[in-house]
Design an enzyme around this catalytic site. Structure first.
Site, PDB file in Angstrom:
ATOM      1  N   SER A 159       0.808  -1.215   0.000  1.00 23.35           N
ATOM      2  CA  SER A 159       0.000   0.000   0.000  1.00 23.35           C
ATOM      3  C   SER A 159       0.847   1.275   0.000  1.00 23.35           C
ATOM      4  CB  SER A 159      -0.943   0.002   1.199  1.00 23.35           C
ATOM      5  OG  SER A 159      -0.198  -0.203   2.379  1.00 23.35           O
ATOM      6  N   ASP A 400      -2.357   6.069  11.726  1.00 24.05           N
ATOM      7  CA  ASP A 400      -1.493   5.700  10.617  1.00 24.05           C
ATOM      8  C   ASP A 400      -0.269   6.609  10.612  1.00 24.05           C
ATOM      9  OD1 ASP A 400      -0.233   5.033   8.295  1.00 24.05           O
ATOM     10  OD2 ASP A 400      -2.018   5.124   7.016  1.00 24.05           O
ATOM     11  N   HIS A 403       1.953   5.391   6.385  1.00 26.51           N
ATOM     12  CA  HIS A 403       1.643   5.982   5.078  1.00 26.51           C
ATOM     13  C   HIS A 403       1.788   7.496   5.160  1.00 26.51           C
ATOM     14  CE1 HIS A 403      -0.572   2.081   4.985  1.00 26.51           C
ATOM     15  NE2 HIS A 403      -0.040   2.039   3.783  1.00 26.51           N
TER      16      HIS A 403
END
Ligand SMILES: *[C@@H]1O[C@H](CO)[C@@H](O)[C@H](O)[C@H]1NC(C)=O
Ligand SMILES: *[C@@H]1O[C@H](CO)[C@@H](O)[C@H](O)[C@H]1NC(C)=O
Ligand SMILES: *[C@@H]1O[C@H](CO)[C@@H](O)[C@H](O)[C@H]1NC(C)=O
Ligand SMILES: *[C@@H]1O[C@H](CO)[C@@H](O)[C@H](O)[C@H]1NC(C)=O
Length: 427
Positions: A159, A400, A403
């Protein structure tokens, strides 16, 4: 009489010298003349080798346009740019950033759309990466698209690569006057559920593609005595998506983050070589073997004259007070780290990457982004990786901090791809 013999000898010797000089010059020129027949992509060889040798060797000079003897200042500048280490530098504030407006790009999925999800601060959007030895070329989407004409650029990985993929779509979109001239060929909307997207840029006859592959090698399952199915990782077999890799002209690979999660990190009844399932195996050694499997596949399947291959280095995470799954946080980080030992962190996995790339036949350009991500504790979605409900952002259990918000840090990785194409005169 003797005088005339002397003169004759001298004449012959002089002629011989001239002939030799002539032949030598001819030899030099014929060598030069061979160079332009080298492939378009060949210069990436020079890049990789020179990076790895980290010397200021002169062979990085553009072989197809050797500078004249009376080198101009422009030529010197050009050579400096070619030799410039793009990855040692610093983040500088620049009000010309971000390159696309937050919330303006339809290809940023919810997980990275921090401003729309309610992130209150915006200074993190205004940093530009500045190499010490040169300036990056100003990002020019039209020029990038021109270079991609008739080609396919593919990002392969987890990802984090989708993060970079969405960034690239948004950056290139800025080059289109009619934004409807780019589209996903099957009409898919980007979410984390799908593992394959093909975006076509109609006027440039090129595609930008994402292929999900967590490990680059093959994932499998094993049914144990109790009848439960457990995942395995076949570290000597290439991932099943590799057939797709062959269709691209320019590829950007990465694998890293999944190697530190649960089953992979523990390595119990998980790693498999041939028919043998290791009861316990070290994840770092498994990473090395998997990368070698990948490298061997690339060497056997890719013609270096036809493909341009990048490997994107490890992207740093910034969890504090816990890990990604145990309450780690990066909320409230609004400034990058601009100095200190943390900037020097370079994981063992990256040393393995360098070691594997160095031994490949196909030249692979390392996008050495680790150091520049070390700084950016302010660039993660933290608690803004989800739409806020009823106007307020719900604090979710998991933040998160691996990312990146978009616009944001992956834009710089794509600027570095662009800089490599421009400086090394590729494509
Ligand atoms: C961007 O690239 C295009 C195509 O090469 C060129 O025509 C244009 O002048 C460039 N724009 C800038 C701002 O440099
Ligand atoms: C588009 O690019 C492909 C290669 O990807 C090429 O085969 C095809 O001829 C191109 N089409 C046009 C209209 O240029
Ligand atoms: C933009 O492109 C779309 C798709 O090709 C087309 O239908 C539309 O008419 C174009 N719009 C303009 C203003 O040219
Ligand atoms: C990549 O960057 C690190 C610093 O973060 C450096 O130690 C390493 O030598 C670089 N690798 C290459 C191949 O340039």
């Amino acid at each position: 009489m003797s005088n005339s013999v002397f003169h004759k000898t001298r004449y012959t010797v002089t002629s011989l010298c001239f002939i030799l000089l002539f032949l030598f010059t001819l030899f030099l020129f014929s060598n030069r003349a061979l160079e332009p027949s080298l492939s378009l992509y060949r210069p990436s060889f020079w890049l990789t080798k020179s990076q790895f040798r980290s010397s200021n060797a002169t062979h990085v000079r553009d072989k197809q346009n050797p500078p004249a003897d009376n080198e101009t200042v422009a030529n010197v500048g050009e050579e400096k740019r070619e030799r410039c280490d793009l990855y040692s530098g610093t983040w500088v504030k620049d009000d010309g950033y971000p390159i696309y407006k937050p919330g303006s790009c339809p290809y940023v999925d919810e997980a990275f759309d921090c401003q729309s999800n309610g992130r209150p601060d915006s200074d993190y959007l205004r940093w530009r990466w500045k190499p010490d030895g040169c300036d990056l070329p100003r990002f020019n989407a039209t020029d990038f698209l021109d270079r991609l004409r008739g080609k396919s650029l593919m990002l392969v990985g987890d990802s984090m690569n989708r993060n970079q993929f969405e960034s690239l779509l948004c950056l290139l979109r800025e080059g289109l006057t009619n934004k409807s001239k780019m589209y996903e060929v099957h009409g898919y909307k980007i979410t984390k559920e799908r593992g394959h997207y093909i975006f076509k840029f109609e006027d440039y006859n090129c595609t930008v593609v994402y292929v999900l592959s967590h490990f680059l090698v093959k994932e499998g399952v094993r049914i144990n005595e109790q009848g439960n199915s457990n995942p395995t990782l076949l570290i000597d077999k290439i991932d099943k998506t590799s057939d797709r890799w062959k269709r691209a002209d320019i590829l950007v690979f990465n694998t890293a983050h999944w190697w530190v999660h649960g089953k992979t990190a523990r390595g119990i009844n998980y790693f498999k070589e041939g028919d043998y399932l290791y009861p316990k195996f070290d994840a770092v050694e498994a990473y090395r073997r998997a990368l070698k499997t990948w490298a061997k596949w690339i060497d056997e399947n890719f013609n270096p004259e036809k493909k341009l291959v990048f490997y994107r280095g490890y992207s740093s995470a910034h969890f504090s007070g816990g890990d990604w799954n145990s309450g780690g946080s990066c909320t409230g980080e609004t400034e990058p780290i601009l100095s200190g030992a943390v900037l020097e962190m370079y994981p063992l996995k990256m040393k393995i990457v360098e070691e594997v790339l160095r031994e490949m036949k196909v030249p692979v350009t390392l996008l050495n982004v680790t150091r520049l991500t070390n700084s950016r504790k302010d660039g993660h979605p933290s608690m803004y990786g989800k739409k806020s409900t009823d106007g307020k952002t719900k604090s979710t259990r998991r933040e998160d901090c691996s990312h990146w918000c978009l616009p944001g840090v992956p834009d710089a990785w794509n600027e570095l791809i662009y800089a490599t194409l421009v400086f090394k005169k590729l494509l």
